[in-house]
Scaffold this active site. Structure first.
Site, short mmCIF file in Angstrom:
data_model
loop_
_atom_site.label_atom_id
_atom_site.label_comp_id
_atom_site.label_asym_id
_atom_site.label_seq_id
_atom_site.Cartn_x
_atom_site.Cartn_y
_atom_site.Cartn_z
N HIS A 1 35.63 21.25 39.25
CA HIS A 1 34.96 19.95 39.28
C HIS A 1 34.62 19.56 37.85
O HIS A 1 33.68 20.10 37.26
CB HIS A 1 33.70 20.04 40.14
N GLU B 1 42.24 18.56 48.77
CA GLU B 1 42.06 17.93 47.46
C GLU B 1 42.16 18.98 46.36
O GLU B 1 41.63 20.08 46.49
CB GLU B 1 40.71 17.22 47.37
N GLU C 1 43.61 14.87 42.26
CA GLU C 1 42.77 14.09 41.35
C GLU C 1 43.20 14.55 39.96
O GLU C 1 42.79 15.60 39.48
CB GLU C 1 41.29 14.33 41.61
N ASN D 1 37.14 18.06 47.67
CA ASN D 1 36.91 19.14 46.70
C ASN D 1 37.14 20.50 47.36
O ASN D 1 36.28 21.38 47.33
CB ASN D 1 35.49 19.07 46.13
N ASP E 1 41.57 19.04 42.19
CA ASP E 1 41.19 18.40 40.94
C ASP E 1 41.86 19.14 39.78
O ASP E 1 41.56 20.31 39.53
CB ASP E 1 39.67 18.43 40.75
#
Length: 553
Positions: free
Chosen positions: A161, A146, A195, A117, A148
């Protein structure tokens, strides 16, 4: 700065260290006012374990550190003091401040600095997302970031998130930031772990941004050299950015087969999503009702085409991977699942990581962005052991210590015992070797403020090696002097980190962190060495240092 560190900063205090070093100097000077070249060579050989040091080495040190004019080529105490307090006498081997390892092995042969994250600067529920988090991670040598990805307004994908109150930033700004800073401190490849929760339309926007912003830095096709069933090396992929994401399956012949494949992908997505969601995030989902029901994510062809050597797939079992997984496919799993596999099938995990990349990430229950101990997963050879870089403390101390090696380039060659195809290795079993390495550390003194200080020396490696020992506490001293000897028996030094932690005794059973320093066992220089100390946020606490004598055999 804490009050403890404030006290420490007020200390001028190399005086006690000068006394200790003066005694050492006088022992070799044997009544003379300076150290002749031949005596300095003897000191380097016997005390500093510089076994190849000769007169040329000694003369070079005199040229660098001696200011006074002497009748013959020799070193005064002031020159000796400058030498002993220089980087030449750091506990960390200065040869390891540059890339020195073999960088031509497949990517599977390396520990790779990885963040989880990466966009977050705080907790997982209401924390702030910020581009600076990517800059900080890259400047620390992080090589796996990462991102998202979620649908945003006006066809602009956003990064945050999902299902929480964390703030949002635009995907295009993240990629622009990565492009600007990717190779600032390391030339070796960066992996962008996506992600992906976006619709196909916004995935196409993502693909367009990756191509247009990253340009030639984006790896868009396999390398020219013939494949050998192994991933390319860090040298092969210098200055390249790889996309880690799911990829469409080739040769889908019928609509029925395509439907089956998509159903399998959906099940895979749901399982991975459940791993990522925290209890609090599920609370958001339940409260929002059916409108937030998870949609099936089908990878857009434009994005799928950008996935070359890092295709994400579901992990089933080690035997299934052995029979079915391709070398360019990788798996991700939460720490809890990975920990069970380490305990139940450590040797199989090691063998799996010889062939394939595996990524470990923190449990969804870590809503405060806390971290697990990364050592337990390095012990089985997992390459992408991802941590919340914004969270300071012991796990990140270990990560920083591990990756300061090899020039801080973000890639550390795994030790041979993790890569051997002939001999199995299970870190959970006690290691029986013909020879055991013994480390003797003599903690001598430290320039500090007025604290009740003690030093904790920790060994982090396979379970049978991991331990810690404390010096006694010196109360209310500006310059505590412990002169404590500690002996450690280590069976797998190749995996060990050693951590020096200075603490302030605040009660009978309580103490507070003051400073620490962590480094790989294989980067330790023997002899009389100084240990720099770092605050909780990684800043130097100079002039506060430990002075140790390190010896191993």
């Amino acid at each position: 700065m804490t009050s403890l560190q404030g006290k420490m900063k007020k200390s001028t205090a190399p005086s006690c260290r000068r006394v200790e070093l003066h005694h050492l100097y006088q022992y070799y000077a044997t009544g003379q006012t300076t150290l002749p070249v031949c005596v300095l060579v003897r000191f380097l050989n016997h005390e500093q374990f510089e076994l190849t040091a000769n007169e040329e080495t000694a003369e070079s040190l005199i040229d660098r550190y001696e200011i006074a004019e002497t009748e013959s080529r020799s070193m005064t105490f002031e020159g000796f003091l400058r030498y002993m307090e220089s980087k030449d006498c750091s506990l960390f081997d200065q040869a390891h401040t540059s890339v020195y390892q073999d960088m031509d092995q497949p990517l599977t042969s390396y520990f790779i600095s990885s963040s989880h994250n990466t966009y977050l600067t705080g907790d997982q529920l209401v924390g702030k997302s910020h581009l600076d988090a990517y800059v900080c991670a890259l400047r620390k040598g992080c090589r796996c970031l990462e991102i998202d990805c979620w649908d945003g307004p006006d066809m602009e994908p956003v990064v945050y998130h999902g299902y929480t109150l964390t703030t949002k930033i635009f995907f295009k700004d993240v990629i622009t930031t990565v492009e600007q800073h990717a190779f600032e401190v390391s030339a070796y490849p960066v992996i962008l772990s996506l992600e992906n929760h976006c619709s196909q339309e916004q995935q196409e926007v993502i693909a367009q941004y990756l191509v247009s912003i990253l340009g030639d830095k984006l790896l868009r096709s396999p390398l020219d050299h013939p494949t050998t069933g192994e991933l390319p090396s860090p040298n092969d992929l210098k200055y390249k950015i790889l996309i880690k994401n799911k990829k469409l399956k080739p040769q889908i012949r019928t609509e029925a087969e395509r439907s089956v494949d998509e159903d399998e992908d959906e099940e895979e997505d749901i399982e991975e999503e459940e791993d990522h969601q925290t209890k609090s995030k599920f609370w958001f989902l339940r409260k929002a009702g059916s409108k937030t029901k998870k949609k099936k994510v089908v990878v857009a062809e434009a994005l799928s085409d950008l996935v070359i050597y890092t295709r994400s797939i579901k992990f089933n079992s080690f035997s299934h991977s052995k029979d079915n997984q391709n070398y360019f496919e990788n798996t991700s799993m939460a720490e809890k699942k990975a920990r069970k596999l380490v305990k139940a099938s450590g040797a199989d995990f090691v063998q799996h990581n010889q062939k394939f990349l595996s990524r470990i990430y923190p449990a969804g229950s870590r809503t405060a962005s806390s971290n697990y101990n990364p050592q337990e997963f390095w012990n089985v050879g997992s390459q992408l052991v991802a941590l919340n870089f914004q969270s300071l403390g012991f796990p990140m101390d270990l990560n920083d210590g591990r990756f300061q090696d090899n020039g801080g380039c973000g890639y550390i060659l795994k030790p041979g015992l993790l890569m051997s195809r002939e001999r199995s290795f299970d870190p959970s079993c006690s290691q029986r070797r013909l020879t055991t390495t013994h480390l003797l550390v003599k903690v001598q003194l430290w320039s500090t403020g007025s604290l009740d200080a003690f030093v904790r020396v920790e060994i982090h490696g396979v379970p049978s090696d991991s331990c810690r020992k404390n010096t006694h506490t010196v109360k209310n001293s500006l310059n505590p002097y412990w002169n404590t000897e500690m002996i450690f028996s280590i069976s797998v030094p190749e995996l060990c980190l050693i951590r020096f932690c200075v603490r302030d005794q605040t009660g009978l059973l309580s103490s507070e962190f003051v400073g620490q320093y962590t480094l790989p066992f294989t980067s330790i220089k023997k002899g009389h060495r100084w240990v720099p100390l770092r605050s909780r946020d990684g800043c130097s606490l100079d002039p506060a240092t430990l002075f140790v004598v390190a010896w191993s055999a």
